[in-house]
Design a protein around this motif. Structure first.
Motif, mmCIF file in Angstrom:
data_model
loop_
_atom_site.group_PDB
_atom_site.id
_atom_site.type_symbol
_atom_site.label_atom_id
_atom_site.label_comp_id
_atom_site.label_asym_id
_atom_site.label_seq_id
_atom_site.Cartn_x
_atom_site.Cartn_y
_atom_site.Cartn_z
ATOM 1 N N GLY A 145 68.265 35.795 82.860
ATOM 2 C CA GLY A 145 67.310 35.503 81.800
ATOM 3 C C GLY A 145 67.906 34.650 80.701
ATOM 4 N N VAL A 146 68.852 33.784 81.080
ATOM 5 C CA VAL A 146 69.528 32.899 80.139
ATOM 6 C C VAL A 146 68.859 31.529 80.181
ATOM 7 C CG1 VAL A 146 71.707 31.725 79.642
ATOM 8 C CG2 VAL A 146 71.711 34.105 80.373
ATOM 9 N N PRO A 147 68.571 30.917 79.028
ATOM 10 C CA PRO A 147 67.965 29.581 79.020
ATOM 11 C C PRO A 147 68.841 28.575 79.757
ATOM 12 C CG PRO A 147 67.890 30.548 76.827
ATOM 13 C CD PRO A 147 68.751 31.445 77.657
ATOM 14 N N THR A 148 68.265 27.855 80.700
ATOM 15 C CA THR A 148 69.046 26.903 81.479
ATOM 16 C C THR A 148 69.445 25.684 80.648
ATOM 17 O OG1 THR A 148 66.987 25.931 82.300
ATOM 18 C CG2 THR A 148 68.043 27.599 83.669
ATOM 19 N N ASP A 149 68.813 25.501 79.483
ATOM 20 C CA ASP A 149 69.194 24.378 78.612
ATOM 21 C C ASP A 149 70.639 24.498 78.129
ATOM 22 O OD1 ASP A 149 66.665 23.380 78.891
ATOM 23 O OD2 ASP A 149 65.937 24.077 76.942
ATOM 24 N N ASP A 150 71.155 25.725 78.132
ATOM 25 C CA ASP A 150 72.527 25.953 77.665
ATOM 26 C C ASP A 150 73.555 25.857 78.798
ATOM 27 O OD1 ASP A 150 71.733 26.398 75.034
ATOM 28 O OD2 ASP A 150 71.322 28.519 75.422
ATOM 29 N N ARG A 151 73.098 25.459 80.000
ATOM 30 C CA ARG A 151 73.958 25.498 81.177
ATOM 31 C C ARG A 151 75.230 24.680 81.005
ATOM 32 N NH1 ARG A 151 70.670 23.210 85.533
ATOM 33 N NH2 ARG A 151 71.681 21.240 85.048
ATOM 34 N N GLU A 152 75.115 23.468 80.458
ATOM 35 C CA GLU A 152 76.299 22.615 80.322
ATOM 36 C C GLU A 152 77.315 23.221 79.352
ATOM 37 O OE1 GLU A 152 75.346 18.596 79.419
ATOM 38 O OE2 GLU A 152 74.107 18.316 81.201
ATOM 39 N N VAL A 153 76.818 23.864 78.298
ATOM 40 C CA VAL A 153 77.716 24.523 77.347
ATOM 41 C C VAL A 153 78.469 25.647 78.045
ATOM 42 C CG1 VAL A 153 77.851 25.859 75.212
ATOM 43 C CG2 VAL A 153 76.256 23.934 75.383
ATOM 44 N N PHE A 154 77.739 26.458 78.813
ATOM 45 C CA PHE A 154 78.372 27.557 79.538
ATOM 46 C C PHE A 154 79.393 27.024 80.548
ATOM 47 C CE2 PHE A 154 74.235 29.933 78.683
ATOM 48 C CZ PHE A 154 74.776 30.651 77.641
ATOM 49 N N GLN A 155 79.033 25.936 81.236
ATOM 50 C CA GLN A 155 79.932 25.375 82.246
ATOM 51 C C GLN A 155 81.238 24.922 81.609
ATOM 52 O OE1 GLN A 155 78.783 24.989 85.728
ATOM 53 N NE2 GLN A 155 81.010 25.019 85.907
ATOM 54 N N ILE B 114 71.882 31.954 88.537
ATOM 55 C CA ILE B 114 72.453 33.012 87.700
ATOM 56 C C ILE B 114 71.777 33.035 86.342
ATOM 57 C CG2 ILE B 114 74.379 31.667 86.740
ATOM 58 C CD1 ILE B 114 74.453 35.373 87.854
ATOM 59 N N CYS B 115 71.386 31.857 85.821
ATOM 60 C CA CYS B 115 70.673 31.824 84.546
ATOM 61 C C CYS B 115 69.312 32.502 84.678
ATOM 62 C CB CYS B 115 70.511 30.387 84.056
ATOM 63 S SG CYS B 115 72.019 29.649 83.383
ATOM 64 N N GLU B 116 68.589 32.219 85.753
ATOM 65 C CA GLU B 116 67.288 32.854 85.963
ATOM 66 C C GLU B 116 67.442 34.359 86.180
ATOM 67 O OE1 GLU B 116 64.863 31.094 88.943
ATOM 68 O OE2 GLU B 116 64.831 29.113 88.001
ATOM 69 N N LEU B 117 68.455 34.746 86.946
ATOM 70 C CA LEU B 117 68.664 36.165 87.239
ATOM 71 C C LEU B 117 68.943 36.951 85.961
ATOM 72 C CD1 LEU B 117 68.887 38.143 89.676
ATOM 73 C CD2 LEU B 117 71.342 37.724 89.634
ATOM 74 N N THR C 132 61.883 40.493 79.037
ATOM 75 C CA THR C 132 61.280 39.675 80.078
ATOM 76 C C THR C 132 61.727 40.213 81.433
ATOM 77 O OG1 THR C 132 63.111 38.112 79.728
ATOM 78 C CG2 THR C 132 61.013 37.596 78.683
ATOM 79 N N ASP C 133 61.280 39.564 82.490
ATOM 80 C CA ASP C 133 61.572 40.050 83.838
ATOM 81 C C ASP C 133 62.899 39.469 84.317
ATOM 82 O OD1 ASP C 133 61.441 41.187 86.334
ATOM 83 O OD2 ASP C 133 60.015 39.730 87.145
#
Length: 390
Positions: free
Chosen positions: A149-159, A144-147, A198-199
């Motif tokens: 275009g969200v930086p995956t480094d922020d994944r834990e914060v989002f979770q 979902i982050c790639e789809l 970006t794409d």
């Protein structure tokens, strides 16, 4: 949500008793409102498909104890779950084309790559691992982050913020803070996409629609939160269910062609998004009951998916079952927008996991698996698994 002792996959037995007596019954809400509870499959689908029922949060009475009190606030900007037409129609029309079956299947190769990378990491690490942390959460999160275009480094914060929003015990202030944090991060990202696209989906929406920055940030927050939590819990709880049903596990291993049916059956059997809520905009008759304008109807999706009138032997997990009509993704105009992406992720992740680790099993007794019993999305907090190393 209280599950009956001894089986973490079955809905509360009281729901089955109510469904047997009447598919929709009167229910007293925690704030004193006298509304309704729908448990029958046909009654639940009828309400979900009827535009005379509203999805707006501010029209509803909260059905769970120990939750928000008083009038619920309107849905945050961009939250498709808590709005009606024409606003919902406008947003949905912009997004539907981004989540078609064809487009989501085109992502299969990338899902396969992400799955393989995490299986490799599990194998290198060796048993015992927490499947939630090592596999179930990161795969849909990366997708979902790639789809978007969200930086995956922020994944834990989002979770962390997503967990706050789905926890029925979160306070109003905690929910508002989580929504604000989501919005702040996504708003900054929207500005970056406007300056340098970006794409990805968020760039497409930023440059290919008339949505303003606040709407884009809201939609991004909504899609991100939904994509992080739901499929992750299906992967973990689904694996738990398969490991707890060795005959079904063996059948799926022996015939990978059952994967598509198994995914639908797990959606039916587990129903992790267990409850929906609607409010009547006018007087409506459902299953012989007269629902008055302003009355709230709580929809037990889990009870509907276990209705023997629709699914014979509903309390049995059967990967050969054709679970057509299951409401694990909802129904009607608010049916899950990302359901095709979730299907692709599950269709890849389940068989790949079982193939890589033929001796996969729980590392602790089933009773020691910590369940998410106070969440809008059911699942497990952790799932320790092990296997025999070659």
């Amino acid at each position: 949500m209280t599950r009956p002792s001894g089986c973490p996959f079955d809905p509360p037995t009281e729901l089955a008793r109510l469904r047997e007596s009447q598919p929709i019954v009167r229910m007293r809400y925690p704030d004193g409102h006298l509304g309704w509870l729908a448990t029958g499959h046909s009654a639940v689908r009828a309400v979900l498909a009827d535009t005379r029922f509203s999805s707006r949060y501010e029209t509803m009475h909260y059905p769970f104890p120990d939750g928000p009190t008083g009038e619920l606030p309107p849905a945050p900007l961009g939250d498709l779950t808590g709005i009606d037409a024409p606003e919902h129609t406008r947003y949905r029309r912009l997004l539907t084309g981004k989540f078609t079956v064809r487009r989501m299947r085109a992502l299969t190769a990338r899902v396969e790559q992400i799955v393989a990378e995490h299986l490799d990491a599990m194998e290198r690490r060796g048993p015992v691992v927490d499947l939630v942390e090592a596999y179930a959460q990161p795969i849909p999160a990366l997708m979902i982050c790639e789809l978007l275009g969200v930086p995956t480094d922020d994944r834990e914060v989002f979770q962390r913020h997503t967990t706050t929003l789905t926890n029925q015990l979160s306070t109003d202030d905690e929910r508002i803070a989580a929504i604000g944090a989501f919005h702040e991060i996504l708003h900054a990202l929207v500005l970056a996409k406007r300056a340098e696209p970006t794409d990805d989906l968020l760039s497409d929406l930023t440059h290919g629609s008339d949505l303003n920055d606040d709407e884009l940030a809201g939609i991004g927050s909504f899609l991100l939160g939904a994509g992080l939590d739901t499929t992750a819990n299906m992967l973990a709880l689904g694996t738990f269910a398969l490991l707890s049903n060795p005959e079904q596990l063996a059948a799926l291993r022996a015939d990978p062609g059952l994967t598509d049916q198994a995914v639908e059956e797990l959606m039916r059997y587990l129903t992790i998004a267990h409850t929906g809520v609607r409010s009547a905009l006018e007087d409506v008759e459902i299953a012989g009951q007269s629902i008055k304008a302003g009355e709230t109807v709580t929809l037990s999706l889990q009870a509907a998916n276990r209705d023997p009138q629709r699914f014979p032997e509903p309390d049995v997990l059967d990967v050969r079952r054709k679970a057509t009509g299951q409401v694990g993704f909802g129904h009607g105009v608010h049916q899950c927008l990302g359901q095709q992406l979730a299907r692709v992720e599950m269709r890849v992740a389940f068989p790949a996991l079982l193939d890589r680790f033929p001796t996969l099993r729980l590392a602790v007794p089933p009773a020691e698996i910590p369940l998410r019993t106070h969440s809008n999305i059911y699942g497990v907090h952790r799932l320790p698994v092990t296997w025999d190393e070659e």
